[in-house]
Design an enzyme around this catalytic site. Sequence first.
Site, PDB file in Angstrom:
ATOM      1  N   LYS A   1      -0.783   0.447 -15.410  1.00 28.45           N
ATOM      2  CA  LYS A   1      -0.498   2.234 -16.041  1.00 28.45           C
ATOM      3  C   LYS A   1       0.024   2.580 -16.694  1.00 28.45           C
ATOM      4  O   LYS A   1       0.197   2.751 -17.732  1.00 28.45           O
ATOM      5  CB  LYS A   1      -0.859   3.105 -14.713  1.00 28.45           C
ATOM      6  CG  LYS A   1      -2.783   2.769 -14.243  1.00 28.45           C
ATOM      7  CD  LYS A   1      -2.814   3.778 -13.785  1.00 28.45           C
ATOM      8  CE  LYS A   1      -1.516   3.807 -12.369  1.00 28.45           C
ATOM      9  NZ  LYS A   1      -2.508   2.606 -11.235  1.00 28.45           N
TER      10      LYS A   1
ATOM     11  N   HIS B   1       4.916   1.393 -10.999  1.00 28.62           N
ATOM     12  CA  HIS B   1       4.381   1.211 -12.512  1.00 28.62           C
ATOM     13  C   HIS B   1       5.600   0.442 -13.195  1.00 28.62           C
ATOM     14  O   HIS B   1       6.896   1.252 -13.346  1.00 28.62           O
ATOM     15  CB  HIS B   1       4.271   2.422 -13.127  1.00 28.62           C
ATOM     16  CG  HIS B   1       3.689   3.797 -12.656  1.00 28.62           C
ATOM     17  ND1 HIS B   1       2.763   4.691 -12.936  1.00 28.62           N
ATOM     18  CD2 HIS B   1       2.405   3.086 -12.207  1.00 28.62           C
ATOM     19  CE1 HIS B   1       2.230   5.044 -12.115  1.00 28.62           C
ATOM     20  NE2 HIS B   1       2.049   4.030 -11.712  1.00 28.62           N
TER      21      HIS B   1
ATOM     22  N   GLN C   1      -1.525   5.909  -7.932  1.00 27.91           N
ATOM     23  CA  GLN C   1      -3.065   4.406  -7.745  1.00 27.91           C
ATOM     24  C   GLN C   1      -3.837   4.545  -8.504  1.00 27.91           C
ATOM     25  O   GLN C   1      -4.020   4.750  -9.468  1.00 27.91           O
ATOM     26  CB  GLN C   1      -3.422   5.900  -6.190  1.00 27.91           C
ATOM     27  CG  GLN C   1      -2.292   5.347  -5.573  1.00 27.91           C
ATOM     28  CD  GLN C   1      -1.108   6.102  -5.713  1.00 27.91           C
ATOM     29  OE1 GLN C   1      -1.134   7.513  -6.421  1.00 27.91           O
ATOM     30  NE2 GLN C   1       0.215   5.962  -5.467  1.00 27.91           N
TER      31      GLN C   1
HETATM   32  P1  IMP Z   1      -0.296   5.376   1.239  1.00 32.07           P
HETATM   33  O1  IMP Z   1      -0.585   5.749  -0.139  1.00 32.07           O
HETATM   34  O2  IMP Z   1       1.423   4.763   1.253  1.00 32.07           O
HETATM   35  O3  IMP Z   1      -0.877   6.504   2.440  1.00 32.07           O
HETATM   36  O4  IMP Z   1      -0.976   4.460   0.848  1.00 32.07           O
HETATM   37  C1  IMP Z   1      -2.168   4.447   1.882  1.00 32.07           C
HETATM   38  C2  IMP Z   1      -3.347   3.610   0.699  1.00 32.07           C
HETATM   39  O5  IMP Z   1      -3.412   3.306  -0.857  1.00 32.07           O
HETATM   40  C3  IMP Z   1      -3.142   2.198   0.835  1.00 32.07           C
HETATM   41  O6  IMP Z   1      -4.225   1.258   0.658  1.00 32.07           O
HETATM   42  C4  IMP Z   1      -1.608   1.668  -0.337  1.00 32.07           C
HETATM   43  O7  IMP Z   1      -1.813   0.201  -0.078  1.00 32.07           O
HETATM   44  C5  IMP Z   1      -2.767   2.616  -1.016  1.00 32.07           C
HETATM   45  N1  IMP Z   1      -2.009   2.991  -2.160  1.00 32.07           N
HETATM   46  C6  IMP Z   1      -1.185   3.330  -2.351  1.00 32.07           C
HETATM   47  N2  IMP Z   1      -0.749   3.686  -3.848  1.00 32.07           N
HETATM   48  C7  IMP Z   1      -0.949   2.923  -4.260  1.00 32.07           C
HETATM   49  C8  IMP Z   1      -0.412   2.171  -5.770  1.00 32.07           C
HETATM   50  O8  IMP Z   1       0.934   2.956  -6.707  1.00 32.07           O
HETATM   51  N3  IMP Z   1      -1.063   1.101  -6.661  1.00 32.07           N
HETATM   52  C9  IMP Z   1      -2.313   0.609  -5.327  1.00 32.07           C
HETATM   53  N4  IMP Z   1      -2.443   0.993  -3.893  1.00 32.07           N
HETATM   54  C10 IMP Z   1      -1.874   1.925  -3.770  1.00 32.07           C
END
Ligand code: IMP
Length: 429
Positions: A16, A41, A222
Site C-alpha cells: 500500500k 509502509h 494492515q
Molecule cells: P498487532 O497489530 O501487533 O496486535 O498484531 C496482531 C496481528 O496483526 C499479528 O498477526 C500481526 O502479525 C498482524 N499485523 C499487524 N500489523 C501488521 C502489518 O502492518 N502487516 C501485516 N500484518 C500485521
Amino acid sequence: MPTLVIIGAQWGDEAKGKIVDVLGAEARYVVRYSGGNNAGHTVVVADEEFKFHLLPAAILHESTVSILGGGMVICPKGLLDELRRTQERRAALGRLLVSPAAHVVFPYHRLLDELEEEARGANKIGTTSRGIGPAYEDKVARIGIRMGEFVRPERFRRRFCEVLAVKNRLLRMFGHEPLEFDGIFEEYSGYARDLASYVEDTDRLLQDAVDAGDRVLFEGAQGTFLDLDSGTYPYVTSSHPTAGGACLGTGVGPRSIDSVLGVAKAYTTRVGSGPFPTEQDNGDGERIRQQGNEYGTTTGRGRRCGWLDLVALRQSCRLNSMSGLVLTRLDVLSGFERLPVAVGYALDGSRIDQLPTDIEDLARVEPVYETLDGWPDDLQGARTLDDLPRPARRYLEFIAEFTRTPIAILSIGPARDATIVLRPDLIWG
Ligand code: IMP
C-alpha cells in the site's frame, strides 16, 4: 470524486505504501486512520528506500498535509524518531498534524503486549510487540490517554498517575514488578512538548476539506482480514483497517467517501498466526518468499506465502464496497509454470464460497483451485497492459471477473514508474 480510501485487501503487506506515495502526490491531505507503528509502509524514490511505520507514506510530498487520525494509537517516541530520521534525509517534508483523539502508546502497553502473548502459550497471535492491542484495550476500557490530554502537562500528570496505578496492579498479576512514575513521566513529558505543535482538530479540518472539494486520501494500514470485526478473529489486530474504519478514525461520514481502492498482491501472504487456507508451506511458498523478498518491514519476520485466494479477495471487495483493485507484485510470479488460484473451499464434504466466520472451521477448509498458465518473462519493464505476456493478462482478467471488481492499477515493481493505471476514472473521477 475527491475522497479516496486505500485499504489492504488481504492480510496486510500488500504494498500500500507505494500506491499511497504515488497517489498522495495528487492529494491535498493524506490521512492514516487506524493502527499504529505495527504497520510498515515502504516507499522507493529513485534508488532510495524509506520505511514508514507511523508517518503517512505521502509525507515526502511537500505540498501534501499528512494527518494521523483519531482512530490511531501513537507511540510518541516512535513518531519523533521516524520524523527525525526522515528530516535528516529530506529537508522539506509535507506538513504533519496529529488528531487530539488519537491514543498514546506507553511502555506498559509494550510490556503487556509481551506478557499477554506469553500467557497465550500455544494460542499466540504473533503480534508485532508494539503495544497496539493493549493500547486499544485501554481505549475500549475508557481509561486510555489521548493526544489532546498528553500535550497538556497538568492533565497528563493527573491522568498518567491514575492509569499507571491500574497498570501496575495488572503487571503485578502477571508477576512483573511495577513501573516507576518519575522516569517515564519525565521522558514522556519531553515527547509531549515536542509533539504539542502538531496536535490540532483534524476532524474539523477534514470535514471542511471535504466540503471544499479538496482531494483527501485515507491510507489504510494492515489488511481487511486483520480487522477486529471482519477479520479472522482472534488472529487479528485490534483496530479497523477496512474501508469503514476510515470514517470511524477521522470524523468523516460514510457518504463523504467517493472511492475505495483495495490493494492486493497477485498471491497471498500473512505474518503472525492464524488460518491461511492457500498457504504453501513448501518449495512453492519458499520460492514466492525469495522472489518477493517477503520479510516484514516492522519485525523482519519471514512472511507465510501462498497462492492467490480469490474467495477471500471477492469477500474483501464486497465488505469494503471496493470501486477497484490495485494489483501489486505480479512480477514476483514470473517463472512459475502454473498458477493455482482458490475459487472455492471444501468443508465437511460441501463446497462453500466464502470464509467461514468460525476460526476452527476456517482452519479446516480445503481450497478448491483453478490452475492458470504462468509466464517466464520478467515484467518489470512493462509500461502498458499490452507489454504483458498473454498469460499474465489472462491472470488479471480472471481476477477481475471472479471478484466482479475492475483492476484500476497494476504495480509491477517497487519504483514509482513501475505502475500502470488502467482505470483513472476509479481513482479521483
Ligand atoms: P498487532 O497489530 O501487533 O496486535 O498484531 C496482531 C496481528 O496483526 C499479528 O498477526 C500481526 O502479525 C498482524 N499485523 C499487524 N500489523 C501488521 C502489518 O502492518 N502487516 C501485516 N500484518 C500485521
